[in-house]
Design an enzyme around this catalytic site. Structure first.
Site, PDB file in Angstrom:
ATOM      1  N   ARG A 160       0.944  -1.607  -0.007  1.00  0.00           N
ATOM      2  CA  ARG A 160       0.263  -0.203   0.361  1.00  0.00           C
ATOM      3  C   ARG A 160       0.780   1.362   0.012  1.00  0.00           C
ATOM      4  NH1 ARG A 160      -2.242  -3.498  -0.976  1.00  0.00           N
ATOM      5  NH2 ARG A 160      -4.199  -4.559  -0.240  1.00  0.00           N
ATOM      6  N   SER A 239     -10.779   0.022   3.550  1.00  0.00           N
ATOM      7  CA  SER A 239     -10.620  -0.145   3.819  1.00  0.00           C
ATOM      8  C   SER A 239     -10.433   0.750   4.557  1.00  0.00           C
ATOM      9  CB  SER A 239      -9.084  -1.203   4.612  1.00  0.00           C
ATOM     10  OG  SER A 239      -9.448  -2.458   3.603  1.00  0.00           O
ATOM     11  N   GLU A 338      -5.659   4.069   6.244  1.00  0.00           N
ATOM     12  CA  GLU A 338      -5.419   4.232   4.608  1.00  0.00           C
ATOM     13  C   GLU A 338      -5.207   5.374   3.927  1.00  0.00           C
ATOM     14  OE1 GLU A 338      -5.673   0.514   2.524  1.00  0.00           O
ATOM     15  OE2 GLU A 338      -6.544   1.571   0.916  1.00  0.00           O
TER      16      GLU A 338
HETATM   17  C1  FAD Z   1     -15.330   0.889  -1.240  1.00  0.00           C
HETATM   18  C2  FAD Z   1     -14.234   0.267  -1.127  1.00  0.00           C
HETATM   19  C3  FAD Z   1     -12.788  -0.731  -1.450  1.00  0.00           C
HETATM   20  C4  FAD Z   1     -11.793  -0.314  -1.637  1.00  0.00           C
HETATM   21  N1  FAD Z   1     -11.509  -1.874  -2.030  1.00  0.00           N
HETATM   22  C5  FAD Z   1      -9.887  -1.362  -2.059  1.00  0.00           C
HETATM   23  C6  FAD Z   1      -9.012  -2.659  -2.006  1.00  0.00           C
HETATM   24  O1  FAD Z   1      -9.528  -3.815  -2.131  1.00  0.00           O
HETATM   25  N2  FAD Z   1      -7.555  -2.711  -2.318  1.00  0.00           N
HETATM   26  C7  FAD Z   1      -7.086  -1.109  -2.042  1.00  0.00           C
HETATM   27  O2  FAD Z   1      -6.026  -0.932  -2.209  1.00  0.00           O
HETATM   28  N3  FAD Z   1      -7.852  -0.288  -2.404  1.00  0.00           N
HETATM   29  C8  FAD Z   1      -8.926  -0.528  -1.987  1.00  0.00           C
HETATM   30  N4  FAD Z   1     -10.137   1.016  -2.360  1.00  0.00           N
HETATM   31  C9  FAD Z   1      -9.530   2.036  -2.046  1.00  0.00           C
HETATM   32  C10 FAD Z   1      -9.420   3.221  -3.577  1.00  0.00           C
HETATM   33  O3  FAD Z   1     -10.134   2.312  -4.264  1.00  0.00           O
HETATM   34  C11 FAD Z   1      -7.830   3.120  -4.092  1.00  0.00           C
HETATM   35  O4  FAD Z   1      -7.200   3.546  -3.449  1.00  0.00           O
HETATM   36  C12 FAD Z   1      -8.692   3.206  -5.272  1.00  0.00           C
HETATM   37  O5  FAD Z   1      -6.564   3.162  -6.001  1.00  0.00           O
HETATM   38  C13 FAD Z   1      -8.321   4.746  -5.181  1.00  0.00           C
HETATM   39  O6  FAD Z   1      -8.666   5.941  -5.938  1.00  0.00           O
HETATM   40  P1  FAD Z   1      -9.295   6.646  -6.819  1.00  0.00           P
HETATM   41  O7  FAD Z   1      -9.225   7.337  -8.015  1.00  0.00           O
HETATM   42  O8  FAD Z   1     -10.573   6.474  -6.097  1.00  0.00           O
HETATM   43  O9  FAD Z   1      -7.904   7.588  -5.801  1.00  0.00           O
HETATM   44  P2  FAD Z   1      -8.855   9.035  -5.266  1.00  0.00           P
HETATM   45  O10 FAD Z   1      -9.138   8.646  -3.980  1.00  0.00           O
HETATM   46  O11 FAD Z   1      -9.072  10.461  -5.916  1.00  0.00           O
HETATM   47  O12 FAD Z   1      -7.238   9.984  -4.644  1.00  0.00           O
HETATM   48  C14 FAD Z   1      -6.587   8.646  -3.958  1.00  0.00           C
HETATM   49  C15 FAD Z   1      -4.917   9.367  -3.272  1.00  0.00           C
HETATM   50  O13 FAD Z   1      -3.916   9.434  -4.655  1.00  0.00           O
HETATM   51  C16 FAD Z   1      -3.654  10.611  -5.242  1.00  0.00           C
HETATM   52  N5  FAD Z   1      -4.155  10.479  -6.990  1.00  0.00           N
HETATM   53  C17 FAD Z   1      -5.211  10.357  -7.397  1.00  0.00           C
HETATM   54  N6  FAD Z   1      -4.677  10.244  -8.461  1.00  0.00           N
HETATM   55  C18 FAD Z   1      -3.766  10.727  -8.760  1.00  0.00           C
HETATM   56  C19 FAD Z   1      -3.384  10.983 -10.382  1.00  0.00           C
HETATM   57  N7  FAD Z   1      -4.443  10.697 -11.600  1.00  0.00           N
HETATM   58  N8  FAD Z   1      -1.909  10.737  -9.985  1.00  0.00           N
HETATM   59  C20 FAD Z   1      -0.822  10.865  -9.066  1.00  0.00           C
HETATM   60  N9  FAD Z   1      -1.716  11.149  -7.870  1.00  0.00           N
HETATM   61  C21 FAD Z   1      -3.471  11.067  -7.464  1.00  0.00           C
HETATM   62  C22 FAD Z   1      -4.587  11.573  -4.816  1.00  0.00           C
HETATM   63  O14 FAD Z   1      -4.432  12.715  -4.137  1.00  0.00           O
HETATM   64  C23 FAD Z   1      -5.092  10.796  -3.341  1.00  0.00           C
HETATM   65  O15 FAD Z   1      -3.670  11.077  -2.248  1.00  0.00           O
HETATM   66  C24 FAD Z   1     -11.506   0.732  -1.288  1.00  0.00           C
HETATM   67  C25 FAD Z   1     -12.354   1.873  -1.774  1.00  0.00           C
HETATM   68  C26 FAD Z   1     -13.501   2.130  -1.359  1.00  0.00           C
HETATM   69  C27 FAD Z   1     -14.486   3.124  -1.828  1.00  0.00           C
END
Ligand code: FAD
Length: 346
Positions: A160, A239, A338
């Site tokens: 992570r 998580s 996380e």
């Molecule tokens: C119901 C649920 C289940 C989940 N299950 C998992 C799982 O099984 N495993 C897991 O690892 N995660 C899980 N997650 C967490 C999440 O889905 C992941 O971390 C996902 O990759 C976040 O993507 P996002 O586009 O929503 O990021 P955001 O929430 O929009 O951003 C997260 C971080 O990444 C940065 N970021 C986003 N896009 C970019 C970019 N293009 N360049 C640079 N930085 C960027 C943001 O600035 C921020 O710091 C879960 C979340 C939810 C709500």
């Protein structure tokens, strides 16, 4: 490029929490992303990049700078080489690669958010992590003022974590390149015991790709880990705490507090041991559904903190602190969040 002022951010996050952005820019091409970042940097303006908002806790005061929402599209497959624009929806990417008969990310089905965020925390689930498939990440390097291509090895992936998470002000991910596997319609080996049981196979066996994805989606839905706007158990950031990785001394101290209970323990690098945050939370007295206020634990999973509809970020953080402090008191283990915190701290 769409520019809005005083734009609400809560609807852009899966927790539906957080105040407004002073300025919200939505970029649909790489050139727009780079130009928005350059403009903010030149003006000395704070910048927050968001994709699907599924790993963010934004404070109730919102963000007093530019929020850049990445909405770029691009899915290019050449044999087993896949290049994705950062704004592609990850869950749809997995579905498409499975439909094409390619393995490598099938166990990451149903994870919300964008493709560009997957390298940030080395997204993983059910025995798979994006780091094993990523060959290159194209990012805009704000320090150098130019786009760079980093190899998978240069991304500094660990559990992570990555170079992007370690240095959040530096890189904006534009493209992610993967090398997938053509196993004649079969998955990579099933690594996770729960998935193997669900599929009726032994760990290490391969299964039909679609069956692997369907099994993961069913398991995830049962834990509230697939987005469903009608189900408040999924109004979360997934998580909320990472699984603690304990040094040998910390692990010995932890075991001494177990009073005959057996805690999950998995070998981790450098002689460390990884245990389960969900187990710790449950055993410290915070069961599924814990909490009386507008923010509670999910009724399906102790590791997800949820907004029942009317919560503020303050409510959610109060619950998170209560749980962190309770686990520390019971087991001497420090839980670490996380999701990325914006304008707030645990
Ligand atoms: C119901 C649920 C289940 C989940 N299950 C998992 C799982 O099984 N495993 C897991 O690892 N995660 C899980 N997650 C967490 C999440 O889905 C992941 O971390 C996902 O990759 C976040 O993507 P996002 O586009 O929503 O990021 P955001 O929430 O929009 O951003 C997260 C971080 O990444 C940065 N970021 C986003 N896009 C970019 C970019 N293009 N360049 C640079 N930085 C960027 C943001 O600035 C921020 O710091 C879960 C979340 C939810 C709500």
């Amino acid at each position: 490029m769409l520019v809005q002022h005083d734009a609400p951010l809560a609807p852009l996050t899966t927790l539906r929490l957080g105040g407004p952005a002073r300025r919200l820019v939505t970029a649909t091409t790489d050139a727009e992303v780079v130009s928005a970042v350059r403009e903010a940097d030149a003006a000395g303006e704070p910048l927050l990049v968001i994709g699907g908002g599924s790993n963010l806790v934004i404070g109730d005061a919102g963000f007093g700078g530019t929020v850049l929402r990445i909405a770029t599209t691009g899915f290019e497959l050449d044999g087993t080489a896949l290049e994705l624009a950062a704004g592609e929806v990850w869950a749809e990417v997995v579905a498409r690669t499975v439909d094409k008969g390619l393995a490598g990310i099938e166990f990451l089905a149903g994870i919300p958010g964008s493709a560009g965020a997957t390298p940030v925390q080395n997204v993983g689930a059910y025995g798979q992590e994006v780091s094993t498939g990523i060959t290159e990440v194209v990012a805009y390097d704000r320090r150098a003022g130019e786009s760079v291509t980093l190899t998978g090895a240069e991304c500094g992936f660990s559990y992570r974590h990555s170079r992007f998470k370690a240095d959040p002000e530096r890189y904006v991910v534009l493209r992610v390149r993967f090398e997938l596997e053509d196993n004649g319609g079969l998955s990579t080996p099933v690594r996770y015991a729960e998935t193997a049981r669900h599929l009726g196979v032994e760990a290490g066996e391969r299964v039909d790709l679609a069956a692997a994805r369907d099994a993961v989606l069913r398991l995830r839905a049962g834990k509230g880990m697939v987005l469903d706007a009608a189900d408040h158990d999924t109004w979360s950031a997934g998580s909320f705490f990472t699984n603690p990785i304990l040094t040998a001394d910390q692990y010995a101290d932890f075991r001494a507090r177990l009073d005959g209970r057996t805690a999950p323990a998995y070998p981790a690098p450098d002689g460390c041991t990884k245990t389960s945050a969900a187990w710790l939370i449950d055993q410290a007295g915070f069961g599924k559904g814990y909490g009386a206020g507008p923010a509670t634990l999910s009724t399906k999973h102790t590791l997800a903190l949820t907004n029942r509809g009317a919560a503020t970020a303050g409510d959610l953080l109060a619950l998170a602190r209560e749980i962190r402090d309770g686990v520390r008191a019971a087991f001497g283990v420090e839980l670490v969040n996380e999701p990325v915190m914006v304008g707030v701290q645990l």
